[in-house]
Design an enzyme around this catalytic site. Structure first.
Site, short mmCIF file in Angstrom:
data_model
loop_
_atom_site.label_atom_id
_atom_site.label_comp_id
_atom_site.label_asym_id
_atom_site.label_seq_id
_atom_site.Cartn_x
_atom_site.Cartn_y
_atom_site.Cartn_z
N ARG A 35 -15.86 -9.84 -27.27
CA ARG A 35 -16.15 -8.48 -26.79
C ARG A 35 -17.04 -8.62 -25.56
O ARG A 35 -17.51 -9.70 -25.25
CB ARG A 35 -16.74 -7.57 -27.88
CG ARG A 35 -17.60 -8.15 -28.91
CD ARG A 35 -18.94 -8.66 -28.46
NE ARG A 35 -19.60 -7.69 -27.61
CZ ARG A 35 -20.53 -7.98 -26.74
NH1 ARG A 35 -20.94 -9.23 -26.54
NH2 ARG A 35 -21.10 -7.06 -26.00
N GLY A 36 -17.24 -7.48 -24.88
CA GLY A 36 -17.94 -7.53 -23.60
C GLY A 36 -16.90 -7.55 -22.50
O GLY A 36 -15.92 -8.31 -22.56
N ARG A 94 -7.86 -2.93 -25.94
CA ARG A 94 -9.05 -2.06 -25.85
C ARG A 94 -8.92 -1.23 -24.57
O ARG A 94 -8.59 -1.78 -23.52
CB ARG A 94 -10.35 -2.88 -25.85
CG ARG A 94 -10.67 -3.45 -27.22
CD ARG A 94 -12.08 -3.95 -27.31
NE ARG A 94 -13.04 -2.90 -27.59
CZ ARG A 94 -14.36 -3.10 -27.61
NH1 ARG A 94 -14.87 -4.29 -27.34
NH2 ARG A 94 -15.19 -2.11 -27.89
N GLN A 109 -24.68 -5.01 -31.57
CA GLN A 109 -24.58 -6.13 -30.61
C GLN A 109 -25.97 -6.56 -30.11
O GLN A 109 -26.17 -7.71 -29.76
CB GLN A 109 -23.73 -5.72 -29.40
CG GLN A 109 -22.25 -5.55 -29.68
CD GLN A 109 -21.89 -4.11 -29.99
OE1 GLN A 109 -22.70 -3.37 -30.53
NE2 GLN A 109 -20.68 -3.71 -29.66
N ASP A 160 -18.72 -1.03 -18.78
CA ASP A 160 -17.32 -1.40 -19.06
C ASP A 160 -16.39 -0.86 -17.98
O ASP A 160 -15.28 -1.36 -17.80
CB ASP A 160 -16.91 -0.90 -20.44
CG ASP A 160 -17.57 -1.78 -21.49
OD1 ASP A 160 -18.80 -1.63 -21.69
OD2 ASP A 160 -16.89 -2.65 -22.05
N ASN A 198 -20.43 2.90 -20.55
CA ASN A 198 -21.02 1.72 -21.22
C ASN A 198 -21.19 2.04 -22.70
O ASN A 198 -20.93 3.16 -23.15
CB ASN A 198 -22.34 1.33 -20.56
CG ASN A 198 -22.82 -0.03 -21.04
OD1 ASN A 198 -22.04 -1.00 -21.02
ND2 ASN A 198 -24.05 -0.14 -21.48
N LYS A 199 -21.64 1.05 -23.42
CA LYS A 199 -21.79 1.15 -24.88
C LYS A 199 -22.48 2.45 -25.28
O LYS A 199 -23.46 2.87 -24.66
CB LYS A 199 -22.58 -0.07 -25.36
CG LYS A 199 -22.90 -0.16 -26.83
CD LYS A 199 -21.68 0.00 -27.70
CE LYS A 199 -20.56 -0.96 -27.40
NZ LYS A 199 -19.27 -0.56 -28.02
O1 MRU Z 1 -17.85 -2.86 -27.51
P1 MRU Z 1 -18.36 -4.02 -26.73
O2 MRU Z 1 -19.31 -4.88 -27.47
O3 MRU Z 1 -17.24 -4.81 -26.08
O4 MRU Z 1 -19.15 -3.34 -25.57
C1 MRU Z 1 -19.75 -4.13 -24.60
C2 MRU Z 1 -20.61 -3.37 -23.70
O5 MRU Z 1 -20.67 -2.16 -23.71
C3 MRU Z 1 -21.34 -4.14 -22.68
O6 MRU Z 1 -22.56 -3.56 -22.42
C4 MRU Z 1 -20.45 -4.14 -21.43
O7 MRU Z 1 -19.25 -4.80 -21.69
C5 MRU Z 1 -21.05 -4.69 -20.24
S1 MRU Z 1 -21.75 -6.28 -20.42
C6 MRU Z 1 -20.85 -7.43 -19.79
#
Ligand code: MRU
Length: 351
Positions: free
Chosen positions: A46-47, A89, A195, A236, A246-247
């Protein structure tokens, strides 16, 4: 060690299984692109940059394992693989960016099936290698903003685990620490997948950077009481007007930072910037399974009552007015974003 890497002896994709950290460090091995797509959906990896690299290697698996005997047949199979990987995703644009880059860079002169196989693998490997170099450039740019003694709130995981190696926002923190600055990190636990508490805290422990885990809803308290100098997070997808997806929880964090005059920076490779969208409201927001919220337990008992339902958006949109600056590998972008973001996005077209 890299989060996502190709094993050239077995022609398989290896990825750290992030679902198991911090208690177990295990490498998951893939020899079928269908399983890579599932691993992205299930958050084995993920990320945003990490899933971009994983998807590119997924295409490489599709190419290497294919039994196609003609260039045209393999090209069709690659399109099928790309369609599946793209669905894994929806929010992080890096996944689209990486797949588009691999397929659109196939040289016009390439018409041999084995040459095509090798090209796809080489391109995926290039994406992975470049990711690390780009992260270090972002980190150097961002570290200039960090002062000795800063306390920083960080959201989600943006470190080596969210990329191929090094990281985005956490990469900035890591670089500033390596430069000898004394930093304290307040790690948002980042519900519901945690996370921050699981992955960011694990990474910070390894780098010996002092931190405390805080609940997401404690961030406002720390900001309001004057204990925080910077807020850092990744993204993202960034729209051309500087709105940031973002998250989930980033919006509330940025609001609280704005209200307390604490600068909030998003740290992104330019592959995360989507100039085709002029507002963040057009970014698709992934809705994840209710179970991620409902199955949380305390003392081995489920927190929510039997039959409860939940909503679980995985990302939110932070409007550009709350973002002090966007740190990229090509420099730090400040408002007006609709003018300045496009200056750092360099479109690469291969001959
Ligand atoms: O759902 P995830 O864990 O893939 O979400 C990740 C994030 O929101 C990160 O903050 C985002 O990818 C940027 S970090 C490289």
């Amino acid at each position: 060690m890299r989060t996502v890497f190709w094993d050239y002896n077995s022609n398989q994709l290896n990825m750290i299984d992030q679902r198991l950290l911090p208690s177990t460090f295990e490498i998951a091995v893939f020899d079928d692109y269908h399983n890579v797509a599932k691993a992205i959906t299930d958050m084995v990896v993920r990320g945003a940059p990490a899933i971009g690299a994983a998807a590119a290697f997924g295409l490489a698996l599709a190419a290497i394992k294919s039994k196609a005997t003609s260039f045209e047949e393999l090209r069709r199979e690659l399109n099928t693989a790309a369609d599946l990987l793209l669905q894994s995703r929806p929010t992080a644009i890096n996944l689209h960016w990486a797949i588009h880059r691999v397929l659109s860079h196939i040289p016009g002169s390439c018409n041999d099936v084995d040459e095509l196989r090798q090209f796809i693998l080489n391109e995926a490997q290039a994406i992975a290698d470049e990711d690390i170099e780009i992260n270090k450039r972002m980190a150097k740019n961002g570290a200039q903003l960090i002062q000795d003694g800063d306390t920083i709130i960080h959201h989600c995981n943006t470190g080596a685990l969210a990329t191929v190696d090094w990281g985005t926002a956490l990469g900035v923190i890591r670089m500033a620490h390596d430069q000898g600055k004394h930093i304290h990190v307040l790690v948002d636990e980042t519900r519901p997948r945690l996370q921050g508490a699981r992955l960011t805290a694990w990474e910070l422990s390894q780098y010996k950077i002092p931190y405390d885990i805080i609940t997401d809803n404690a961030a406002g308290y720390f900001l309001h009481s004057g204990q925080v100098q910077k807020v850092l997070f990744g993204a993202d997808r960034v729209a051309s007007n500087g709105d940031v997806a973002n998250k989930i929880g980033t919006y509330m964090l940025a609001l609280a930072a704005f209200d307390n005059n604490v600068p909030a920076f998003s740290v992104v490779p330019t592959s995360t910037i989507d100039l085709s969208l002029n507002t963040g409201n057009l970014i698709p927001i992934e809705e994840r399974p209710q179970a991620e919220v409902l199955d949380i337990t305390i003392a081995e008992r489920k927190v929510s009552p039997e039959g409860a339902t939940a909503k679980n958006p995985a990302f939110d949109i932070t409007p550009n007015r709350l973002i002090t600056g966007i740190i990229t590998e090509n420099g730090i972008v400040y408002p007006p974003y609709d003018e300045n973001l496009q200056k750092v996005v360099i479109t690469t077209t291969k001959p």
